[in-house]
Design an enzyme around this catalytic site. Structure first.
Site, PDB file in Angstrom:
ATOM      1  N   SER A   1      25.038 -30.282  17.590  1.00 34.02           N
ATOM      2  CA  SER A   1      25.612 -30.579  18.906  1.00 34.02           C
ATOM      3  C   SER A   1      26.167 -29.305  19.552  1.00 34.02           C
ATOM      4  CB  SER A   1      26.716 -31.621  18.749  1.00 34.02           C
ATOM      5  OG  SER A   1      27.721 -31.102  17.906  1.00 34.02           O
TER       6      SER A   1
ATOM      7  N   CYS B   1      16.821 -34.702  20.019  1.00 34.53           N
ATOM      8  CA  CYS B   1      17.316 -33.760  21.032  1.00 34.53           C
ATOM      9  C   CYS B   1      16.320 -33.638  22.165  1.00 34.53           C
ATOM     10  CB  CYS B   1      17.572 -32.404  20.410  1.00 34.53           C
ATOM     11  SG  CYS B   1      16.057 -31.589  19.943  1.00 34.53           S
TER      12      CYS B   1
ATOM     13  N   PHE C   1      21.663 -34.318  11.485  1.00 34.96           N
ATOM     14  CA  PHE C   1      21.181 -35.492  10.756  1.00 34.96           C
ATOM     15  C   PHE C   1      19.859 -36.024  11.293  1.00 34.96           C
ATOM     16  CE2 PHE C   1      23.070 -37.717  14.380  1.00 34.96           C
ATOM     17  CZ  PHE C   1      22.160 -38.739  14.588  1.00 34.96           C
TER      18      PHE C   1
ATOM     19  N   GLU D   1      25.884 -36.334  26.500  1.00 36.59           N
ATOM     20  CA  GLU D   1      24.778 -36.660  25.598  1.00 36.59           C
ATOM     21  C   GLU D   1      25.212 -37.882  24.787  1.00 36.59           C
ATOM     22  OE1 GLU D   1      24.034 -34.141  22.157  1.00 36.59           O
ATOM     23  OE2 GLU D   1      21.881 -34.407  22.444  1.00 36.59           O
TER      24      GLU D   1
ATOM     25  N   GLU E   1      25.406 -33.982   6.032  1.00 32.60           N
ATOM     26  CA  GLU E   1      25.966 -34.779   4.935  1.00 32.60           C
ATOM     27  C   GLU E   1      25.612 -36.257   5.090  1.00 32.60           C
ATOM     28  OE1 GLU E   1      27.365 -33.367   7.429  1.00 32.60           O
ATOM     29  OE2 GLU E   1      29.121 -34.424   8.182  1.00 32.60           O
TER      30      GLU E   1
ATOM     31  N   LYS F   1      22.724 -25.685   4.481  1.00 28.00           N
ATOM     32  CA  LYS F   1      23.779 -26.712   4.493  1.00 28.00           C
ATOM     33  C   LYS F   1      23.257 -27.827   5.401  1.00 28.00           C
ATOM     34  CE  LYS F   1      26.831 -28.591   6.285  1.00 28.00           C
ATOM     35  NZ  LYS F   1      26.711 -30.059   6.588  1.00 28.00           N
TER      36      LYS F   1
HETATM   37  P1  NAD Z   1      26.615 -32.007  14.520  1.00 27.57           P
HETATM   38  O1  NAD Z   1      26.843 -30.853  15.440  1.00 27.57           O
HETATM   39  O2  NAD Z   1      27.683 -33.017  14.378  1.00 27.57           O
HETATM   40  O3  NAD Z   1      26.304 -31.472  13.033  1.00 27.57           O
HETATM   41  C1  NAD Z   1      25.362 -30.464  12.796  1.00 27.57           C
HETATM   42  C2  NAD Z   1      25.759 -29.724  11.530  1.00 27.57           C
HETATM   43  O4  NAD Z   1      27.018 -29.097  11.717  1.00 27.57           O
HETATM   44  C3  NAD Z   1      25.888 -30.621  10.303  1.00 27.57           C
HETATM   45  O5  NAD Z   1      25.359 -29.958   9.188  1.00 27.57           O
HETATM   46  C4  NAD Z   1      27.393 -30.826  10.188  1.00 27.57           C
HETATM   47  O6  NAD Z   1      27.816 -31.045   8.863  1.00 27.57           O
HETATM   48  C5  NAD Z   1      27.950 -29.528  10.727  1.00 27.57           C
HETATM   49  N1  NAD Z   1      29.247 -29.698  11.378  1.00 27.57           N
HETATM   50  C6  NAD Z   1      29.718 -30.806  12.009  1.00 27.57           C
HETATM   51  N2  NAD Z   1      30.962 -30.601  12.467  1.00 27.57           N
HETATM   52  C7  NAD Z   1      31.296 -29.339  12.133  1.00 27.57           C
HETATM   53  C8  NAD Z   1      32.459 -28.543  12.358  1.00 27.57           C
HETATM   54  N3  NAD Z   1      33.517 -29.004  13.015  1.00 27.57           N
HETATM   55  N4  NAD Z   1      32.453 -27.285  11.885  1.00 27.57           N
HETATM   56  C9  NAD Z   1      31.397 -26.805  11.222  1.00 27.57           C
HETATM   57  N5  NAD Z   1      30.270 -27.514  10.982  1.00 27.57           N
HETATM   58  C10 NAD Z   1      30.214 -28.766  11.436  1.00 27.57           C
HETATM   59  O7  NAD Z   1      25.233 -32.687  14.981  1.00 27.57           O
HETATM   60  P2  NAD Z   1      24.581 -34.024  14.433  1.00 27.57           P
HETATM   61  O8  NAD Z   1      25.375 -35.181  14.919  1.00 27.57           O
HETATM   62  O9  NAD Z   1      24.280 -33.917  12.993  1.00 27.57           O
HETATM   63  O10 NAD Z   1      23.172 -33.974  15.199  1.00 27.57           O
HETATM   64  C11 NAD Z   1      22.995 -34.428  16.513  1.00 27.57           C
HETATM   65  C12 NAD Z   1      23.121 -33.298  17.506  1.00 27.57           C
HETATM   66  O11 NAD Z   1      22.173 -32.280  17.211  1.00 27.57           O
HETATM   67  C13 NAD Z   1      22.794 -33.731  18.933  1.00 27.57           C
HETATM   68  O12 NAD Z   1      23.708 -33.116  19.797  1.00 27.57           O
HETATM   69  C14 NAD Z   1      21.387 -33.205  19.154  1.00 27.57           C
HETATM   70  O13 NAD Z   1      21.048 -32.960  20.500  1.00 27.57           O
HETATM   71  C15 NAD Z   1      21.449 -31.929  18.388  1.00 27.57           C
HETATM   72  N6  NAD Z   1      20.116 -31.461  18.047  1.00 27.57           N
HETATM   73  C16 NAD Z   1      19.635 -30.397  18.740  1.00 27.57           C
HETATM   74  C17 NAD Z   1      18.374 -29.941  18.478  1.00 27.57           C
HETATM   75  C18 NAD Z   1      17.820 -28.773  19.223  1.00 27.57           C
HETATM   76  O14 NAD Z   1      16.783 -28.281  18.822  1.00 27.57           O
HETATM   77  N7  NAD Z   1      18.461 -28.285  20.272  1.00 27.57           N
HETATM   78  C19 NAD Z   1      17.589 -30.563  17.494  1.00 27.57           C
HETATM   79  C20 NAD Z   1      18.119 -31.636  16.788  1.00 27.57           C
HETATM   80  C21 NAD Z   1      19.396 -32.079  17.078  1.00 27.57           C
END
Ligand code: NAD
Length: 499
Positions: free
Chosen positions: A228, A283, A151, A384, A178, A175
């Site tokens: 994450s 991040c 997000f 984090e 959401e 994808k």
């Molecule tokens: P998230 O992991 O909750 O979600 C990321 C994606 O995975 C979304 O599209 C979500 O719908 C999907 N998702 C969530 N739960 C899932 C599950 N159980 N099974 C399958 N798919 C699932 O992350 P977020 O809260 O949207 O974003 C924040 C996180 O992203 C932080 O940890 C941040 O550090 C990380 N991030 C990392 C980078 C990088 O380059 N390393 C860049 C941006 C964000």
């Protein structure tokens, strides 16, 4: 409940879907619902993948000239529509408008890099590898590739993926998160206007159901994920088990090491900007300040002075420097970490939990928060938090700072602040982290380098965008040729040797 629906996007048009599971999208600055997003079923995902598979038949062989033309046109559309994209980002993510413009700019840079596909997809050629035998290599597209994105950068992170994937001749199914999905549909529309053929770029909104189908679908050749760490690990393990190429970028806990000789005003500016920009939901945010020797005593008053002047508010307010968090649940989770830090004995020097923004009482705000005397076993250090919470750890010497960084499971970004060139050089060489800043708090690589952390911040062999992106989205083929000539005749059962 909002009546605005943010539809899936398949074959260059919205996919009509009257019913099914869905989620609500909110404006985090007001707490009011602004839209509804359908959650894709297995059948919806299959439709999108099938559209991408069909489009792949012609897009994979589309000329370099044609692919370049579309990317250049898309680049112009994004450039001309920066304001619309940035505004959409602020409305659903909450980040302030100036920050949203920065996000668009950094995404645009990857599109511009992808416009160089003619150069970047070139193979190699060797004449006379043996007598009158030539050899060359090709980098060919993989087919249908998928992206799953977080997000916090709803425009930029997908732009780390699809411009490069499409430039290489792949077709794409995205994808997005959401929580702030609308900007993806806006970009899909610009891709259509740029002349991208139907089916080359498709969007399915939703949750785990959509993600799991993409991970198991036999026609999906590769998956790029950013999010994450627990989900990144799951994506990597599941995707590779299903024989897909996977790059999965995870979470972070970025340390900023301040040596006693550093320019403390520069360090204070950097710490405040990098910890509280985008409400800490980056991040590459700095979430740990490691102060060596007496650096903390000099730095803390300067940081507190700057925190006192920060303006938190609705991202559309031009005076606001920091917006809300993404959801009410996340705001409460971050507040829970602050309470845990207090309980664990850290010194809370600035507490953002009680902050109220006049006129925006329903918004998910939490003000800049600063802890001093944090120790490694505290959850505010190990986890984090992904909010505007900065933890300061005091260590006696340089080696202690390096040991601390190395002991952490995340290794996305790190920074050192010093005026000692020798110390900085030693740090950048020995530190076990993927992206390093020297007097730069957020060392996000330019589009012509590649982005990625180490350890629990990345699963897979490729960093994202840049040359690594072009490698990830293509596979190598080597051809050896010769033309009929009497000297090549004759049966020879030996393993070919070059003469
Ligand atoms: P998230 O992991 O909750 O979600 C990321 C994606 O995975 C979304 O599209 C979500 O719908 C999907 N998702 C969530 N739960 C899932 C599950 N159980 N099974 C399958 N798919 C699932 O992350 P977020 O809260 O949207 O974003 C924040 C996180 O992203 C932080 O940890 C941040 O550090 C990380 N991030 C990392 C980078 C990088 O380059 N390393 C860049 C941006 C964000």
């Amino acid at each position: 409940m909002s009546t605005t629906v943010i539809p899936h996007w398949v074959n260059n048009e919205p996919l009509p879907r009257p019913s099914g599971r869905e989620g609500e999208v909110f404006n985090p600055a007001t707490g009011l619902a602004s839209g509804r997003v359908p959650f894709a079923s297995v059948q919806d995902v299959d439709l999108a993948v099938e559209a991408a598979r069909k489009a792949s038949q012609s897009w994979s062989t589309a000329s370099i000239a044609k692919r370049s033309k579309v990317l250049f046109a898309y680049r112009d559309l994004v450039d001309r529509n920066r304001d619309a994209i940035a505004r959409q980002l602020t409305l659903e993510h909450g980040k302030v408008l100036s920050d949203a413009h920065g996000e668009v700019q950094r995404g645009l840079e990857v599109i511009e890099y992808a416009c160089g596909l003619a150069e970047l997809t070139k193979g190699e050629f060797s004449e006379n590898v043996s007598t009158e035998v030539d050899s060359y290599s090709l980098r060919q597209p993989l087919g249908v590739v998928a992206g799953i994105t977080p997000f916090n950068f709803p425009a930029m992170v997908p732009m780390w993926m699809y411009p490069v994937a499409i430039a290489c001749g792949n077709t794409f199914v995205l994808k997005p998160s959401e929580k702030d999905p609308s900007v993806t549909n806006l970009c899909a529309e610009y891709l259509r206007q740029a002349g991208l053929p139907p089916g080359v770029f498709n969007v399915v909104h939703g949750d785990k159901v959509a993600v799991d189908r993409l991970l198991e679908h036999p026609d999906v050749a590769a998956v790029s994920f950013v999010g994450s760490t627990p989900i990144a690990r799951y994506i990597y393990e599941t995707g590779t088990r299903n024989h897909k190429r996977v790059q999965a970028l995870g979470g972070a806990k970025n340390h900023m090491v301040v040596l006693p000789d550093a320019d403390m005003d520069l360090a204070a500016d950097a710490a405040v900007s990098a910890a509280y920009g985008s409400a800490g939901e980056r991040c590459m945010a700095i979430s740990v300040l490691v102060c060596v020797g007496d650096a903390a005593d000099k730095l803390v008053p300067k940081i507190l002075e700057r925190i006192g002047k920060l303006k938190v508010g609705d991202g559309l307010d031009p005076a606001a420097e920091m917006g809300p968090l993404i959801t009410r649940e996340h705001r409460d989770k971050v507040a829970g970490y602050v309470s845990a830090g207090v309980d664990a004995g850290a010194a809370l020097l600035a507490d953002g939990r009680a902050l109220k923004v006049p006129g925006r009482e329903g918004g998910y705000f939490l003000g800049p928060t600063l802890f001093d005397r944090v120790t490694p076993e505290m959850s505010i250090y190990s986890d984090e938090i992904f909010g505007p919470v900065l933890s300061l750890v005091r260590v006696p010497g340089y080696e202690d700072a390096v040991r601390l960084v190395h002991a952490h499971r995340y290794a996305n970004g790190v920074a050192v602040f010093t005026n000692d060139g020798g110390a900085a050089r030693r740090f950048q060489s020995e530190i076990q982290v993927g992206m390093v800043g020297v007097n730069v708090p957020i060392p996000v690589p330019l589009a012509y380098y590649s982005f990625g952390g180490w350890k629990a911040s990345l699963f897979g062999d490729h960093h994202i965008y840049g040359r690594d992106g072009f490698r990830f989205y293509t596979r190598n083929k080597v051809v050896i040729t010769r033309w009929p000539d009497p000297k090549h005749r004759g049966v020879n059962l030996g393993f070919p040797q070059h003469r």
